[in-house]
Design a protein around this motif. Structure first.
Motif, PDB file in Angstrom:
ATOM      1  N   PHE A  54      62.731 -41.600  89.942  1.00  0.00           N
ATOM      2  CA  PHE A  54      62.310 -40.873  88.283  1.00  0.00           C
ATOM      3  C   PHE A  54      62.740 -41.938  87.523  1.00  0.00           C
ATOM      4  CE2 PHE A  54      63.664 -37.332  90.921  1.00  0.00           C
ATOM      5  CZ  PHE A  54      62.283 -36.326  90.987  1.00  0.00           C
ATOM      6  N   ALA A  55      63.085 -43.122  86.999  1.00  0.00           N
ATOM      7  CA  ALA A  55      63.208 -43.535  85.910  1.00  0.00           C
ATOM      8  C   ALA A  55      62.228 -44.531  86.087  1.00  0.00           C
ATOM      9  CB  ALA A  55      64.841 -44.444  86.663  1.00  0.00           C
TER      10      ALA A  55
ATOM     11  N   SER B 208      58.748 -41.870  75.504  1.00  0.00           N
ATOM     12  CA  SER B 208      57.204 -40.741  75.426  1.00  0.00           C
ATOM     13  C   SER B 208      57.293 -39.429  75.886  1.00  0.00           C
ATOM     14  CB  SER B 208      56.791 -41.765  76.174  1.00  0.00           C
ATOM     15  OG  SER B 208      55.150 -41.764  76.644  1.00  0.00           O
ATOM     16  N   ILE B 209      56.077 -38.519  75.361  1.00  0.00           N
ATOM     17  CA  ILE B 209      55.691 -37.398  76.204  1.00  0.00           C
ATOM     18  C   ILE B 209      54.777 -36.999  77.073  1.00  0.00           C
ATOM     19  CG2 ILE B 209      56.869 -36.063  74.582  1.00  0.00           C
ATOM     20  CD1 ILE B 209      53.997 -35.633  73.014  1.00  0.00           C
ATOM     21  N   ALA B 210      53.645 -38.950  77.841  1.00  0.00           N
ATOM     22  CA  ALA B 210      53.115 -39.419  78.005  1.00  0.00           C
ATOM     23  C   ALA B 210      53.013 -38.594  79.968  1.00  0.00           C
ATOM     24  CB  ALA B 210      52.492 -40.539  78.644  1.00  0.00           C
ATOM     25  N   ASP B 211      52.192 -37.436  80.261  1.00  0.00           N
ATOM     26  CA  ASP B 211      52.210 -38.075  81.572  1.00  0.00           C
ATOM     27  C   ASP B 211      52.793 -38.347  82.593  1.00  0.00           C
ATOM     28  OD1 ASP B 211      51.189 -34.777  80.900  1.00  0.00           O
ATOM     29  OD2 ASP B 211      49.877 -35.106  81.966  1.00  0.00           O
ATOM     30  N   VAL B 212      53.844 -38.436  83.848  1.00  0.00           N
ATOM     31  CA  VAL B 212      53.832 -39.742  84.707  1.00  0.00           C
ATOM     32  C   VAL B 212      52.845 -39.422  86.144  1.00  0.00           C
ATOM     33  CG1 VAL B 212      56.002 -39.848  83.310  1.00  0.00           C
ATOM     34  CG2 VAL B 212      55.714 -37.941  85.315  1.00  0.00           C
ATOM     35  N   ARG B 213      53.060 -39.844  86.930  1.00  0.00           N
ATOM     36  CA  ARG B 213      52.802 -40.147  88.394  1.00  0.00           C
ATOM     37  C   ARG B 213      53.731 -40.306  88.774  1.00  0.00           C
ATOM     38  NH1 ARG B 213      47.854 -40.284  90.916  1.00  0.00           N
ATOM     39  NH2 ARG B 213      46.817 -40.826  88.501  1.00  0.00           N
ATOM     40  N   LEU B 214      53.530 -38.753  89.726  1.00  0.00           N
ATOM     41  CA  LEU B 214      54.995 -39.380  91.460  1.00  0.00           C
ATOM     42  C   LEU B 214      53.948 -38.983  92.417  1.00  0.00           C
ATOM     43  CD1 LEU B 214      57.770 -36.903  88.944  1.00  0.00           C
ATOM     44  CD2 LEU B 214      58.187 -39.711  89.685  1.00  0.00           C
ATOM     45  N   GLY B 215      53.319 -40.050  92.945  1.00  0.00           N
ATOM     46  CA  GLY B 215      53.022 -39.852  94.357  1.00  0.00           C
ATOM     47  C   GLY B 215      51.663 -39.427  94.221  1.00  0.00           C
ATOM     48  N   PRO B 216      51.416 -38.753  94.837  1.00  0.00           N
ATOM     49  CA  PRO B 216      48.941 -38.094  94.653  1.00  0.00           C
ATOM     50  C   PRO B 216      49.856 -37.113  93.130  1.00  0.00           C
ATOM     51  CG  PRO B 216      50.852 -37.371  96.404  1.00  0.00           C
ATOM     52  CD  PRO B 216      51.377 -38.074  95.977  1.00  0.00           C
ATOM     53  N   TRP B 217      50.931 -37.301  92.729  1.00  0.00           N
ATOM     54  CA  TRP B 217      50.905 -35.992  91.594  1.00  0.00           C
ATOM     55  C   TRP B 217      50.914 -36.592  90.519  1.00  0.00           C
ATOM     56  CZ3 TRP B 217      54.632 -35.357  95.701  1.00  0.00           C
ATOM     57  CH2 TRP B 217      53.870 -34.288  96.769  1.00  0.00           C
ATOM     58  N   VAL B 218      50.291 -35.610  89.313  1.00  0.00           N
ATOM     59  CA  VAL B 218      50.554 -36.183  88.239  1.00  0.00           C
ATOM     60  C   VAL B 218      51.029 -34.606  87.118  1.00  0.00           C
ATOM     61  CG1 VAL B 218      49.701 -36.469  85.034  1.00  0.00           C
ATOM     62  CG2 VAL B 218      48.862 -37.534  87.525  1.00  0.00           C
ATOM     63  N   THR B 219      52.476 -35.503  86.266  1.00  0.00           N
ATOM     64  CA  THR B 219      52.918 -34.111  86.025  1.00  0.00           C
ATOM     65  C   THR B 219      53.469 -34.535  84.912  1.00  0.00           C
ATOM     66  OG1 THR B 219      55.327 -35.632  86.858  1.00  0.00           O
ATOM     67  CG2 THR B 219      53.913 -34.214  88.326  1.00  0.00           C
TER      68      THR B 219
ATOM     69  N   TRP C 144      56.025 -34.828  81.419  1.00  0.00           N
ATOM     70  CA  TRP C 144      57.149 -36.248  81.359  1.00  0.00           C
ATOM     71  C   TRP C 144      58.355 -35.010  81.457  1.00  0.00           C
ATOM     72  CZ3 TRP C 144      61.150 -35.007  78.190  1.00  0.00           C
ATOM     73  CH2 TRP C 144      61.227 -33.987  77.367  1.00  0.00           C
ATOM     74  N   TRP C 145      58.321 -34.199  81.032  1.00  0.00           N
ATOM     75  CA  TRP C 145      60.149 -33.479  81.611  1.00  0.00           C
ATOM     76  C   TRP C 145      59.724 -33.175  82.812  1.00  0.00           C
ATOM     77  CZ3 TRP C 145      59.261 -28.698  84.428  1.00  0.00           C
ATOM     78  CH2 TRP C 145      57.827 -28.201  84.182  1.00  0.00           C
ATOM     79  N   VAL C 146      59.307 -33.369  83.970  1.00  0.00           N
ATOM     80  CA  VAL C 146      59.308 -32.963  85.516  1.00  0.00           C
ATOM     81  C   VAL C 146      60.215 -34.374  85.841  1.00  0.00           C
ATOM     82  CG1 VAL C 146      58.913 -32.906  87.913  1.00  0.00           C
ATOM     83  CG2 VAL C 146      57.760 -31.483  85.986  1.00  0.00           C
ATOM     84  N   ALA C 147      60.108 -35.304  85.984  1.00  0.00           N
ATOM     85  CA  ALA C 147      60.272 -36.737  86.241  1.00  0.00           C
ATOM     86  C   ALA C 147      61.825 -36.782  85.386  1.00  0.00           C
ATOM     87  CB  ALA C 147      59.939 -37.849  86.445  1.00  0.00           C
ATOM     88  N   LEU C 148      62.368 -36.440  84.084  1.00  0.00           N
ATOM     89  CA  LEU C 148      63.648 -36.801  83.180  1.00  0.00           C
ATOM     90  C   LEU C 148      64.695 -35.262  83.962  1.00  0.00           C
ATOM     91  CD1 LEU C 148      65.403 -37.104  81.019  1.00  0.00           C
ATOM     92  CD2 LEU C 148      64.099 -35.725  79.912  1.00  0.00           C
TER      93      LEU C 148
ATOM     94  N   VAL D  60      67.805 -35.981  86.367  1.00  0.00           N
ATOM     95  CA  VAL D  60      68.797 -35.299  85.731  1.00  0.00           C
ATOM     96  C   VAL D  60      69.713 -34.407  86.752  1.00  0.00           C
ATOM     97  CG1 VAL D  60      69.947 -33.664  83.494  1.00  0.00           C
ATOM     98  CG2 VAL D  60      68.888 -34.847  83.406  1.00  0.00           C
ATOM     99  N   VAL D  61      69.003 -33.447  87.781  1.00  0.00           N
ATOM    100  CA  VAL D  61      69.805 -32.141  88.121  1.00  0.00           C
ATOM    101  C   VAL D  61      69.927 -32.105  89.435  1.00  0.00           C
ATOM    102  CG1 VAL D  61      69.254 -29.561  89.362  1.00  0.00           C
ATOM    103  CG2 VAL D  61      67.926 -30.216  86.569  1.00  0.00           C
ATOM    104  N   LEU D  62      68.480 -33.348  89.657  1.00  0.00           N
ATOM    105  CA  LEU D  62      69.146 -33.854  91.488  1.00  0.00           C
ATOM    106  C   LEU D  62      69.505 -34.946  91.136  1.00  0.00           C
ATOM    107  CD1 LEU D  62      64.932 -32.625  92.643  1.00  0.00           C
ATOM    108  CD2 LEU D  62      67.356 -31.811  92.961  1.00  0.00           C
ATOM    109  N   ALA D  63      69.128 -35.845  90.499  1.00  0.00           N
ATOM    110  CA  ALA D  63      69.510 -37.735  91.045  1.00  0.00           C
ATOM    111  C   ALA D  63      71.083 -37.794  90.455  1.00  0.00           C
ATOM    112  CB  ALA D  63      68.664 -39.001  90.839  1.00  0.00           C
ATOM    113  N   THR D  64      71.079 -36.757  89.454  1.00  0.00           N
ATOM    114  CA  THR D  64      72.731 -37.198  89.294  1.00  0.00           C
ATOM    115  C   THR D  64      73.502 -35.801  89.011  1.00  0.00           C
ATOM    116  OG1 THR D  64      71.470 -37.882  87.118  1.00  0.00           O
ATOM    117  CG2 THR D  64      74.031 -37.118  86.775  1.00  0.00           C
ATOM    118  N   VAL D  65      73.367 -34.212  88.711  1.00  0.00           N
ATOM    119  CA  VAL D  65      74.351 -33.128  88.910  1.00  0.00           C
ATOM    120  C   VAL D  65      74.843 -32.946  90.449  1.00  0.00           C
ATOM    121  CG1 VAL D  65      74.275 -30.274  88.728  1.00  0.00           C
ATOM    122  CG2 VAL D  65      73.825 -33.094  86.275  1.00  0.00           C
TER     123      VAL D  65
END
Length: 338
Positions: free
Chosen positions: A39-40, A224-235, A237-241, A245-250
């Motif tokens: 994610f980072a 940056s508010i640009a879209d990010v690529r996660l695997g085959p998806w372009v999402t 920025w707030w999805v990765a963040l 936060v929620v999955l990898a931290t909390v």
């Protein structure tokens, strides 16, 4: 022959027993912790600086955990006051510095290599205690240390075709040093402060430290508010963040605390070694990156060496050689987030 329904009940009971034992929760914690690097890196590749990613992660996670932490204290705020130094050091070293150095390493190296470098922390502890006490550790610990150091040589691939960023390696080793220092700081069991309070307090201290460093100009901050690529998806920025936060931290913290209380901190920290495997798998699925074959072999050696060290910790200190000092006999219920 048992009825089909009975088989279903047995399978459900086995699954619930697996989770109730704490092992399933520990593996879940490792799996979601392993997402942090992917994610980072997705954010860093769109223009986020490591400092910005760490600051956003710590701030949001601190806000989310503040409510359950306050509930856990039940008005006993003196517990927080009595343990302010532990919370401060945990936040500065185990949270802020460790994460910042790891994210800086991820910005220059593959996620798997960066995490493998950080997991040299137990080896650093062994070498430091060996030099400070001048007492030889038990043979299993010595073997694990040598195995991990050999794995480090292969991970760096000094003579191979894979070009390793020296600065990235230094960042990864700095994260390992912070992790080792953290284990020294929190080596003794602390029953006077609920683990979730320590986690929440450390996140608050870490976030405040990052904002202070940014405000004084010591830490570059770029979002940056640009879209990010996660695997085959372009999402967005707030999805990765949000995942960071929620999955990898909390969720990772809460699951880690539950696992540590169910399994004991030693066994839970042993199971947490699977985080390296999960991190490599997630980086492959979400970023399309995979360490080279020689690096994968080196990674197996590093993990194998750390496994030997951890196995030696779980043994009775009555074996041959000097007993392992207290700093390696206990791992705190709250592990620093990579």
């Amino acid at each position: 022959m048992p009825a089909p329904g009975a088989l279903g009940v047995k399978k459900t009971g086995a699954a619930s027993g697996f989770m109730a034992s704490g092992l399933g929760v520990a593996l879940f914690s490792s799996a979601v912790f392993g997402l942090s690097g992917s994610f980072a890196k997705a954010l860093l590749e769109t223009g986020w600086t490591p400092g910005a990613a760490v600051t956003a992660r710590l701030t949001a996670a601190a806000l989310i955990l503040a409510i359950p932490a306050a509930w856990a204290l039940h008005g006993r705020w003196h517990q927080l006051r009595d343990n302010w130094l532990t919370v401060l050091l945990f936040g500065l070293i185990g949270v802020a510095a460790c994460q910042l150095f790891y994210f800086n390493a991820v910005a220059r190296l593959s996620v798997g290599v960066a995490l493998l470098l950080e997991y040299l922390a137990p080896v650093i502890i062994v070498l430091w205690l060996w030099a400070a006490s001048r007492r030889r550790p038990r043979p299993l610990t010595v073997a694990g240390t040598l195995l991990s150091l050999g794995g480090l040589v292969l991970v760096l691939d000094l003579t191979g075709a894979v070009r390793i960023d020296v600065i990235g390696v230094l960042w990864g080793l700095a994260a390992a040093v912070c992790l080792a220092i953290y284990f020294f700081i929190t080596a003794k069991q602390n029953d006077t402060l609920p683990p979730i309070v320590l986690a929440s307090g450390g996140l608050v201290v870490g976030a405040a430290t990052m904002w202070l460093a940014a405000g004084t100009g010591l830490l570059p901050m770029a979002f940056s508010i640009a879209d990010v690529r996660l695997g085959p998806w372009v999402t967005p920025w707030w999805v990765a963040l949000g995942g960071l936060v929620v999955l990898a931290t909390v969720l990772a913290y809460v699951a880690g605390i539950v696992a540590a209380r169910a399994l004991g901190s030693k066994v839970a920290s042993f199971v947490s070694l699977t985080e390296v495997l999960f991190a490599v798998i997630w980086a492959w699925l979400l970023l399309g990156e995979l360490p080279g074959s020689i690096q994968l072999v080196g990674g197996l050696l590093i993990v194998g060496g750390v496994v030997l060290v951890r196995l030696d910790e779980l043994r009775s200190p009555s074996g041959a050689g000097a007993p392992m000092p207290a700093a390696l006999e206990h791992a705190n219920d709250v592990e620093p987030v990579p």
